[in-house]
Design a protein around this motif. Structure first.
Motif, short mmCIF file in Angstrom:
data_model
loop_
_atom_site.label_atom_id
_atom_site.label_comp_id
_atom_site.label_asym_id
_atom_site.label_seq_id
_atom_site.Cartn_x
_atom_site.Cartn_y
_atom_site.Cartn_z
N LYS A 1 -5.63 -10.20 3.56
CA LYS A 1 -6.51 -10.41 2.42
C LYS A 1 -5.77 -10.80 1.13
CE LYS A 1 -10.26 -7.48 4.11
NZ LYS A 1 -11.15 -6.31 3.83
N GLY A 2 -5.07 -11.92 1.20
CA GLY A 2 -4.39 -12.43 0.02
C GLY A 2 -3.06 -11.78 -0.28
N LYS A 3 -2.59 -10.91 0.60
CA LYS A 3 -1.30 -10.26 0.43
C LYS A 3 -0.40 -10.58 1.62
CE LYS A 3 -3.19 -8.13 -3.08
NZ LYS A 3 -2.91 -8.54 -4.48
N VAL A 4 0.88 -10.60 1.37
CA VAL A 4 1.88 -10.71 2.43
C VAL A 4 2.67 -9.42 2.42
CG1 VAL A 4 4.03 -11.84 3.07
CG2 VAL A 4 2.02 -13.21 2.56
N VAL B 1 7.47 -0.71 2.95
CA VAL B 1 6.75 -1.96 3.17
C VAL B 1 6.42 -2.54 1.80
CG1 VAL B 1 4.62 -3.03 3.98
CG2 VAL B 1 5.80 -1.36 5.42
N SER B 2 6.84 -3.76 1.55
CA SER B 2 6.59 -4.41 0.27
C SER B 2 5.33 -5.26 0.35
CB SER B 2 7.78 -5.30 -0.12
OG SER B 2 8.94 -4.52 -0.29
N VAL B 3 4.52 -5.18 -0.70
CA VAL B 3 3.28 -5.94 -0.79
C VAL B 3 3.47 -7.07 -1.78
CG1 VAL B 3 0.81 -5.84 -1.27
CG2 VAL B 3 1.98 -3.82 -0.32
N ALA C 1 5.03 -12.30 -6.33
CA ALA C 1 5.85 -11.19 -6.79
C ALA C 1 5.50 -9.94 -5.98
CB ALA C 1 5.60 -10.93 -8.27
N ILE C 2 6.49 -9.05 -5.82
CA ILE C 2 6.24 -7.78 -5.15
C ILE C 2 5.47 -6.89 -6.11
CG2 ILE C 2 7.29 -5.73 -4.12
CD1 ILE C 2 9.72 -7.47 -3.41
N GLU C 3 4.25 -6.50 -5.72
CA GLU C 3 3.43 -5.69 -6.62
C GLU C 3 3.42 -4.21 -6.25
OE1 GLU C 3 -0.42 -7.49 -6.39
OE2 GLU C 3 -0.99 -6.37 -4.59
N LYS C 4 3.92 -3.89 -5.05
CA LYS C 4 3.91 -2.48 -4.63
C LYS C 4 4.85 -2.30 -3.45
CE LYS C 4 0.74 1.15 -2.93
NZ LYS C 4 1.01 2.14 -4.00
N ASP C 5 5.48 -1.12 -3.39
CA ASP C 5 6.27 -0.70 -2.23
C ASP C 5 5.65 0.56 -1.66
OD1 ASP C 5 8.34 -2.64 -2.03
OD2 ASP C 5 9.30 -1.77 -3.79
#
Length: 356
Positions: free
Chosen positions: A132-135, A144-146, A153-157
């Motif tokens: 859903k729009g994230k890798v 796990v990086s979002v 850009a990485i927005e969350k780990d």
């Protein structure tokens, strides 16, 4: 590759093996239409990962495709996985510590997303999937990086556990193999992440050193576990029902990379001493065939396997002797060769993605 195959590659380097010189090749990059991308890992710390493109219509392959479309600049060190999502190609470079993002239709680089800490420590990204729009990228640093696919850009780990490997998504749940491969005793779990909240909710014990996984339409997950580097535990294949989040079948068998398709599992495990692609039953893990290839075609070291969902063609990468140029074979559903192409000068071809 499973845990970078560091031991294998270091051993090869110690005995004086060096990478091959680049063969003569067309310096121009073809237009990308229908076909496959092949990511070759290269040799650890040799900075020689390469991307190949094969055109299914013309039957022409272009090796070192990424360098051709980016002014001669290569990918870097140890290409571990890749994914096409939307119009972008995401390439996980484990030893370089980046995820390279390129235009999926041209191969032109858009950016490198750094996977290094503020202290320049490599987080060692491993595998990639999308939701859903994230890798989502698994890392050996236990997270796990979002990645937001708009900002890149990485927005969350998400904190999970040691030495994360392959992932699978079923519904709104992410399943992550927690290998713990660098521990004295490997981990033995698969983590479940709720993708609506991006938080871990549960762990399932499956077997030591889980690494690769694939899933079917009924919500079953198949996981290859072991062996561990200490030699304490053998390889095993585990089936998990995601309806109950419980193990429903276990078999002691050497499986590495696995792919589900049409009620069967295709298993490639040349680095575990199995020099064939086996076709296994999803019910009891019995061998439907000890060698899926039926026409006598010789695949020296089947390193990875994927199945084109459009027609059931089975693609097998051949790492040869792990130090010279590899090859890719395409077989029909009955195990008869349709075509093959060399990845020269690329070494250790692994991940295959389909372009439509």
């Amino acid at each position: 590759m499973k845990h970078n195959r560091i031991i294998l590659f270091v051993s090869l380097l110690v005995i004086g093996i060096t990478s091959c010189k680049k063969d003569k090749d067309d310096s121009s990059a073809p237009k990308v239409t229908t076909g496959v991308y092949v990511l070759s890992e290269g040799l650890w710390q040799q900075n020689n990962s390469m991307l190949s493109y094969y055109n299914n219509t013309t039957g022409v392959s272009s090796t070192d495709f990424f360098a051709k479309t980016n002014g001669g600049t290569g990918l870097g060190d140890t290409g571990n996985d890749m994914l096409i999502y939307g119009t972008k190609l995401y390439i996980v470079m484990n030893e370089s510590g980046v995820v390279t993002v390129a235009d999926a239709h041209t191969g032109v680089k858009i950016t490198n997303i750094s996977f290094k800490t503020a202290g320049n420590v490599n987080r060692q990204p491993r595998y990639v999937t999308s939701y859903k729009g994230k890798v989502l990228v698994s890392n050996w640093d236990g997270k796990v990086s979002v990645i937001d696919t708009t900002s890149l850009a990485i927005e969350k780990d998400i904190n999970i556990g040691p030495n994360l490997e392959q992932m699978a998504i079923l519904g709104d749940k992410l399943y992550v193999a927690v290998s713990g491969a660098l521990n004295a005793v490997s981990d033995s779990t698969v983590s479940i992440v709720d993708l609506t909240t991006m938080t871990e909710t549960k762990k399932i014990t499956v077997g030591y050193n889980p690494g690769y996984m694939t899933s079917d339409e009924a919500g079953n997950l198949y996981i290859s576990c072991g062996p561990d580097y200490a030699g304490l535990y053998k390889s095993r294949l585990v089936k998990v029902s995601t309806a109950t989040n419980s193990v429903v079948k276990v078999a002691d068998t050497a499986v590495g990379r696995i792919k589900y398709y049409n009620n069967a599992l295709y298993a490639a495990a040349s680095y575990y001493g199995v020099a064939t692609v086996r076709k296994l039953s999803t019910t009891d893990f019995s061998q439907v065939s000890a060698n899926f290839v039926t026409d006598g075609t010789k695949v020296m070291n089947p390193y990875n396997v994927n199945v084109d969902p459009a027609n059931g063609d089975v693609y097998v990468t051949d790492a040869k002797d792990y130090k010279t140029s590899g090859e890719v074979f395409c077989f029909d559903k009955n195990g008869n060769k349709k075509f093959n192409f060399s990845t020269s000068p690329a070494i250790n071809p692994s991940t295959i993605v389909f372009i439509k």
